[in-house]
Write a protein that holds these residues in place. Structure first.
Motif, mmCIF file in Angstrom:
data_model
loop_
_atom_site.group_PDB
_atom_site.id
_atom_site.type_symbol
_atom_site.label_atom_id
_atom_site.label_comp_id
_atom_site.label_asym_id
_atom_site.label_seq_id
_atom_site.Cartn_x
_atom_site.Cartn_y
_atom_site.Cartn_z
ATOM 1 N N THR A 281 0.942 -1.316 0.020
ATOM 2 C CA THR A 281 0.005 0.124 0.071
ATOM 3 C C THR A 281 0.952 1.302 0.004
ATOM 4 O O THR A 281 1.936 1.210 0.548
ATOM 5 N N ILE A 282 0.453 2.216 -0.623
ATOM 6 C CA ILE A 282 1.371 3.439 -0.685
ATOM 7 C C ILE A 282 0.325 4.519 -0.458
ATOM 8 O O ILE A 282 -0.698 4.853 -1.076
ATOM 9 N N GLU A 283 0.744 5.273 0.473
ATOM 10 C CA GLU A 283 0.231 6.473 1.124
ATOM 11 C C GLU A 283 0.731 7.662 0.733
ATOM 12 O O GLU A 283 1.938 7.988 0.670
ATOM 13 N N THR A 284 0.064 8.512 -0.238
ATOM 14 C CA THR A 284 0.479 9.821 -0.803
ATOM 15 C C THR A 284 -0.672 11.047 -0.435
ATOM 16 O O THR A 284 -1.356 10.651 0.311
ATOM 17 N N LYS A 285 -0.051 12.025 -0.944
ATOM 18 C CA LYS A 285 -0.993 13.294 -0.679
ATOM 19 C C LYS A 285 -2.345 13.046 -1.034
ATOM 20 O O LYS A 285 -3.386 13.558 -0.664
ATOM 21 N N GLU A 286 -2.341 12.213 -2.160
ATOM 22 C CA GLU A 286 -3.511 12.011 -2.924
ATOM 23 C C GLU A 286 -4.687 10.975 -2.431
ATOM 24 O O GLU A 286 -5.693 10.820 -2.687
ATOM 25 N N GLY A 287 -4.008 10.091 -1.346
ATOM 26 C CA GLY A 287 -4.698 9.148 -0.970
ATOM 27 C C GLY A 287 -3.749 7.810 -0.828
ATOM 28 O O GLY A 287 -2.873 7.664 -0.846
ATOM 29 N N ILE A 288 -4.528 6.857 -0.464
ATOM 30 C CA ILE A 288 -3.876 5.575 -0.205
ATOM 31 C C ILE A 288 -4.218 4.739 -1.434
ATOM 32 O O ILE A 288 -5.302 4.481 -2.085
ATOM 33 N N ARG A 289 -3.050 4.084 -2.320
ATOM 34 C CA ARG A 289 -3.197 3.180 -3.321
ATOM 35 C C ARG A 289 -2.631 1.839 -2.789
ATOM 36 O O ARG A 289 -1.876 1.624 -1.985
ATOM 37 N N GLU A 290 -3.162 0.647 -3.716
ATOM 38 C CA GLU A 290 -2.440 -0.449 -3.378
ATOM 39 C C GLU A 290 -2.072 -1.068 -4.734
ATOM 40 O O GLU A 290 -2.609 -0.683 -5.850
ATOM 41 N N GLY A 291 -1.033 -1.901 -4.701
ATOM 42 C CA GLY A 291 -0.801 -2.570 -6.143
ATOM 43 C C GLY A 291 0.594 -3.663 -5.856
ATOM 44 O O GLY A 291 1.180 -3.730 -4.663
ATOM 45 N N ASN A 292 1.056 -3.901 -7.057
ATOM 46 C CA ASN A 292 2.315 -4.998 -6.599
ATOM 47 C C ASN A 292 3.413 -4.425 -7.422
ATOM 48 O O ASN A 292 3.582 -3.811 -8.559
ATOM 49 N N VAL A 293 4.611 -4.225 -6.762
ATOM 50 C CA VAL A 293 5.945 -3.327 -7.064
ATOM 51 C C VAL A 293 6.461 -4.133 -8.136
ATOM 52 O O VAL A 293 6.764 -5.419 -8.230
ATOM 53 N N LEU A 294 6.764 -3.479 -9.338
ATOM 54 C CA LEU A 294 7.224 -4.410 -10.483
ATOM 55 C C LEU A 294 8.713 -4.128 -10.428
ATOM 56 O O LEU A 294 9.463 -5.092 -10.956
ATOM 57 N N SER A 295 9.050 -2.789 -10.085
ATOM 58 C CA SER A 295 10.736 -2.610 -10.450
ATOM 59 C C SER A 295 10.917 -1.037 -9.855
ATOM 60 O O SER A 295 9.777 -0.534 -9.302
ATOM 61 N N VAL A 296 12.199 -0.847 -9.894
ATOM 62 C CA VAL A 296 12.678 0.502 -9.944
ATOM 63 C C VAL A 296 13.178 1.090 -10.997
ATOM 64 O O VAL A 296 14.145 0.346 -11.573
ATOM 65 N N ASN A 297 12.704 2.233 -11.524
ATOM 66 C CA ASN A 297 13.224 2.618 -12.843
ATOM 67 C C ASN A 297 14.709 3.506 -12.694
ATOM 68 O O ASN A 297 15.276 3.652 -11.963
ATOM 69 N N ARG A 298 15.002 4.101 -13.931
ATOM 70 C CA ARG A 298 16.244 4.694 -13.998
ATOM 71 C C ARG A 298 16.234 5.916 -13.214
ATOM 72 O O ARG A 298 17.225 6.740 -12.943
ATOM 73 N N GLN A 299 15.189 6.544 -12.557
ATOM 74 C CA GLN A 299 15.118 7.615 -11.809
ATOM 75 C C GLN A 299 14.883 7.192 -10.333
ATOM 76 O O GLN A 299 14.650 8.291 -9.417
#
Length: 330
Positions: A281-299
Motif C-alpha cells: 500500500t502506498i500513502e501519498t498526498k492524494e490518498g492510499i493506493r494498492e498494487g504490486n511493485v514491478l521494479s525501480v526505474n532509472r530515476q
C-alpha cells in the motif's frame, strides 16, 4: 599534527603489537617524556593502551574509538579526497556540515560524531544516536550534476552502505526504497540527503549527505519503541569495525560519485530492493493506493502495477507491505 595524534597514528598502524617508547620517540623526533605524556592523554580519552616494561606500548585490538588515524589506515584516499573531522558529541552532523558549507568549506569534508543529541531522519523523527555504538556521519558535496540526477546521490550512497556492511559483517544487506538499509528484515541504517541549489541555474550550491548506522548494540539495548523494527549490524564485537565501515562506505561512495550520471550502481540498487515483487500500500498526498511493485526505474521511482489495472510511478510516499507495519517513506 600534535605529538598525541602522531603517537596514536603509530599505535593504530601497529594495533595489537608493542611499540617501544624509544621507537616512538625516534619515529616522532620527540623525547620519551613527550611520548609518555601523549600516552597518558590518550588513556584519559578512553583508549585501551597496555604498557609493559622493556616492551613498550600496545593499543588493544578491542579499541573502537573513532579517530582520523583509525579510519585513514583503512581508507583508500591517496588523493586526499576527504577532510575528516571527528567530534565527541554534536546535535546533528548534517546541521554542522551545512553551517560549514555556508562558510565555504570544500567538497569532501566529513564530520563524524561519537554521539548525536538531535540527529534526524527524513521523516523528521529523531535518529537514535547513542554514544560509542554507531556511525553518525555527514559528507559535504558540491556536485556539478543537474537537478534531474539529484536522486543518484542518495541511491548510490545506499548501495555503498549495503556493500560496506556485507564486506565488514558478512550479513546480507537490502535497500528499503528509497533510503534505508535493512538486515534480516530490520533497519540498520538511514540516509538523509539535504541540499541547497540555485533556482535560476538549476545547479547545486551544496549537498550534505548524512548517514546513520546502528553498528553495535548499546549496553542498555535498543529503546522499546525501536526494538522490534531496528537492529544493529553487530550484536557483539571486539574490533574497530566502525572505523572499517566508515572507510568502506566513503571509498565505495566516492567511486560511484565520480560517475553519478551514468548510474553505475542502479542495477545493484534494484537487485537489493526489498519491495520488488511484493504487494504494497502506498500513502501519498492524494490518498492510499494498492498494487504490486514491478521494479525501480532509472530515476529510482517505484514502478507499481495498481490493483485497478494501471501502472504508475512513485517518487515519494509512505510504503507498506500489505498486512504489515509501515516500512519506509520515500
Amino acid at each position: 599534527m600534535s605529538v598525541k595524534q602522531k603517537t596514536l597514528e603509530v599505535l593504530e598502524n601497529h594495533r595489537g603489537k608493542f611499540v617501544s617508547g624509544g621507537e616512538l620517540a625516534n619515529t616522532l623526533q620527540v623525547s620519551r617524556n613527550a611520548v609518555w605524556k601523549a600516552i597518558k592523554s590518550l588513556e584519559q580519552e578512553g583508549y585501551d593502551i597496555e604498557a609493559v616494561k622493556n616492551r613498550g606500548y600496545r593499543l588493544a585490538e578491542s579499541s573502537d574509538i573513532l579517530s582520523e588515524q583509525s579510519i585513514r589506515k583503512y581508507l583508500s584516499d591517496t588523493r586526499g579526497k576527504f577532510q575528516l573531522e571527528i567530534r565527541k558529541s554534536v546535535t546533528s552532523t548534517n546541521e554542522l556540515v551545512k553551517q560549514q558549507a555556508l562558510s565555504g568549506a570544500e567538497e569532501g569534508l566529513v564530520v563524524i560524531a561519537e554521539e548525536q543529541t538531535c540527529g534526524k531522519e527524513k521523516s523528521g523523527r529523531v535518529f537514535y544516536s547513542p554514544k560509542g555504538t554507531g556511525i553518525y556521519m555527514s559528507v559535504l558535496l558540491r556536485p556539478k550534476i543537474s537537478m534531474k540526477h539529484a536522486f543518484a546521490i542518495t541511491t548510490s550512497a545506499a548501495v555503498a552502505v549495503a556493500q560496506a556492511i556485507e564486506q565488514v559483517s558478512e550479513r546480507k544487506a537490502e535497500i528499503m526504497w528509497v533510503n534505508d538499509i535493512y538486515c534480516d528484515g530490520k533497519k540498520v541504517c538511514g540516509i538523509l540527503t539535504e541540499a541547497s541549489y540555485q533556482m535560476e541555474t538549476g545547479k547545486f550550491d551544496y549537498v550534505v549527505m548524512g548517514i546513520g548506522i546502528h553498528v553495535k548494540l548499546p549496553e542498555s539495548g535498543m529503546p522499546v519503541e525501536l526494538g522490534s523494527k531496528t537492529d544493529c549490524v553487530f550484536q557483539q564485537t571486539e574490533t574497530d569495525v566502525r572505523s572499517q565501515l566508515v572507510a568502506q562506505v566513503l571509498t565505495r561512495f566516492w567511486d560511484f560519485y565520480q560517475r553519478l550520471e551514468s548510474l553505475p550502481f542502479l542495477e545493484e540498487y534494484i537487485q537489493r530492493s526489498c519491495f520488488i515483487g511484493k504487494n504494497v500500500t502506498i500513502e501519498t498526498k492524494e490518498g492510499i493506493r494498492e498494487g504490486n511493485v514491478l521494479s525501480v526505474n532509472r530515476q529510482c521511482h517505484l514502478v507499481v502495477a495498481m490493483d485497478d489495472g494501471t501502472e504508475e510511478e512513485f517518487s515519494a510516499g509512505t510504503v507498506r507491505l500489505k498486512n504489515d507495519c509501515k516500512l519506509n517513506t520515500g
